[in-house]
Design an enzyme around this catalytic site. Structure first.
Site, PDB file in Angstrom:
ATOM      1  N   ASP A  50       0.825  -1.308  -0.066  1.00  0.00           N
ATOM      2  CA  ASP A  50       0.055  -0.060   0.153  1.00  0.00           C
ATOM      3  C   ASP A  50       0.841   1.141   0.127  1.00  0.00           C
ATOM      4  O   ASP A  50       0.414   2.290  -0.624  1.00  0.00           O
ATOM      5  CB  ASP A  50      -0.947  -0.129   1.157  1.00  0.00           C
ATOM      6  CG  ASP A  50      -2.303   0.783   0.826  1.00  0.00           C
ATOM      7  OD1 ASP A  50      -2.817   0.711  -0.101  1.00  0.00           O
ATOM      8  OD2 ASP A  50      -2.726   1.703   1.765  1.00  0.00           O
ATOM      9  N   GLU A  91       0.217  10.959   5.008  1.00  0.00           N
ATOM     10  CA  GLU A  91      -0.228   9.506   4.871  1.00  0.00           C
ATOM     11  C   GLU A  91       1.293   8.957   4.620  1.00  0.00           C
ATOM     12  O   GLU A  91       1.727   7.849   5.192  1.00  0.00           O
ATOM     13  CB  GLU A  91      -1.055   9.232   3.901  1.00  0.00           C
ATOM     14  CG  GLU A  91      -1.542   7.806   3.919  1.00  0.00           C
ATOM     15  CD  GLU A  91      -2.755   7.625   3.033  1.00  0.00           C
ATOM     16  OE1 GLU A  91      -2.779   6.978   1.992  1.00  0.00           O
ATOM     17  OE2 GLU A  91      -3.755   8.255   3.308  1.00  0.00           O
ATOM     18  N   GLU A 143     -11.331   5.768  -2.092  1.00  0.00           N
ATOM     19  CA  GLU A 143     -11.400   6.300  -0.905  1.00  0.00           C
ATOM     20  C   GLU A 143     -12.297   5.514   0.153  1.00  0.00           C
ATOM     21  O   GLU A 143     -12.144   5.318   1.239  1.00  0.00           O
ATOM     22  CB  GLU A 143     -11.500   7.800  -0.817  1.00  0.00           C
ATOM     23  CG  GLU A 143     -10.466   8.608  -1.711  1.00  0.00           C
ATOM     24  CD  GLU A 143      -9.357   8.914  -0.893  1.00  0.00           C
ATOM     25  OE1 GLU A 143      -8.734   7.952  -0.277  1.00  0.00           O
ATOM     26  OE2 GLU A 143      -8.490   9.989  -0.816  1.00  0.00           O
ATOM     27  N   GLU A 213      -9.848  -3.596  -5.645  1.00  0.00           N
ATOM     28  CA  GLU A 213      -9.630  -3.426  -4.300  1.00  0.00           C
ATOM     29  C   GLU A 213      -9.633  -4.954  -3.601  1.00  0.00           C
ATOM     30  O   GLU A 213      -8.833  -5.327  -2.704  1.00  0.00           O
ATOM     31  CB  GLU A 213     -10.787  -2.713  -3.618  1.00  0.00           C
ATOM     32  CG  GLU A 213     -10.627  -1.287  -3.744  1.00  0.00           C
ATOM     33  CD  GLU A 213      -9.408  -0.523  -3.080  1.00  0.00           C
ATOM     34  OE1 GLU A 213      -8.854  -1.186  -2.092  1.00  0.00           O
ATOM     35  OE2 GLU A 213      -9.504   0.507  -3.536  1.00  0.00           O
TER      36      GLU A 213
END
Length: 224
Positions: A50, A91, A143, A213
């Site tokens: 990620d 982030e 998101e 995803e």
């Protein structure tokens, strides 16, 4: 009798693709975090992959920002997207801190197949030929999956390991939920005025985000 509120385009699509949406937002990897059975090696895999994905996500969001400024006709769009872009700096720093904490050396992490394919998908969406409404739909979906997934890990009755609470809170917090709602509202407004062709493409892109995803979660568990 009061007239019921009309369901938006996105919610209609989510209902239509409910099983896929559930697979993306309640994946076994997510559920394993919530019930405390998560394999920490899988979490480390997810962390490394990620981190690479987010670095590739930055140019995508920057592209969304440019298009919001040029094409939306609403100044608030740019402000919402700018807020999201700004938060990506924090982030990335968070990922670096977590990498150090978990002993994950990002310089040695190589993007796996699911990650590479998702990144190529994002690059394709950056084409000027892709309608703004389609891009915003994808942006919201990317998101929203994380928001719903990690909020689930913080819900009542969770047994999420203490050392993973920070990760879950990063995307599961109410502030991020409100941000996702703002992005959704932009996408909905655009879709209400979109051509039939754009609507077909936007729905397809939503489905493809959900598929990517699911594949990303699977990859984290060693699925690919």
């Amino acid at each position: 009798m009061e007239k019921s509120e009309k369901k938006g385009v996105i919610d209609t699509w989510i209902d239509k693709h409910r099983s896929l949406y559930a697979a993306a937002t309640r994946h076994d990897f997510v559920v394993s975090i919530r019930d405390g059975s998560v394999d920490l090696s899988s979490f480390k895999t997810w962390l490394g992959q990620d981190y690479l994905f987010v670095r590739g996500f930055v140019p995508f969001v920057a592209n969304v920002l440019i298009r919001a400024g040029k094409e939306s006709g609403e100044t608030s769009d740019m402000e919402v997207v700018l807020g999201g872009l700004a938060s990506l700096n924090d982030e990335i720093e968070w990922f670096k801190s977590e990498g150090s904490k978990w002993g994950v050396d990002f310089s040695t992490v190589v993007a796996q197949k699911a990650n590479q394919e998702y990144s190529r998908f994002l690059e394709a969406l950056m084409s000027s030929e892709v309608e703004y409404s389609v891009v915003m739909t994808a942006f919201w979906a990317i998101e929203a999956v994380y928001q719903e997934s990690f909020a689930h890990c913080l819900g009542d009755g969770n047994k999420t390991p203490a050392e993973l609470i920070g990760a879950c809170n990063r995307w599961g917090n109410d502030g991020f939920r409100q941000y996702c709602l703002s992005v959704k509202n932009i996408a909905e407004r655009c879709l209400e005025n979109a051509s039939r062709e754009a609507l077909v493409e936007a729905e397809d892109v939503l489905v493809r985000v959900l598929e990517h995803e699911v594949a990303f979660w699977e990859m984290s568990r060693g699925g690919q």
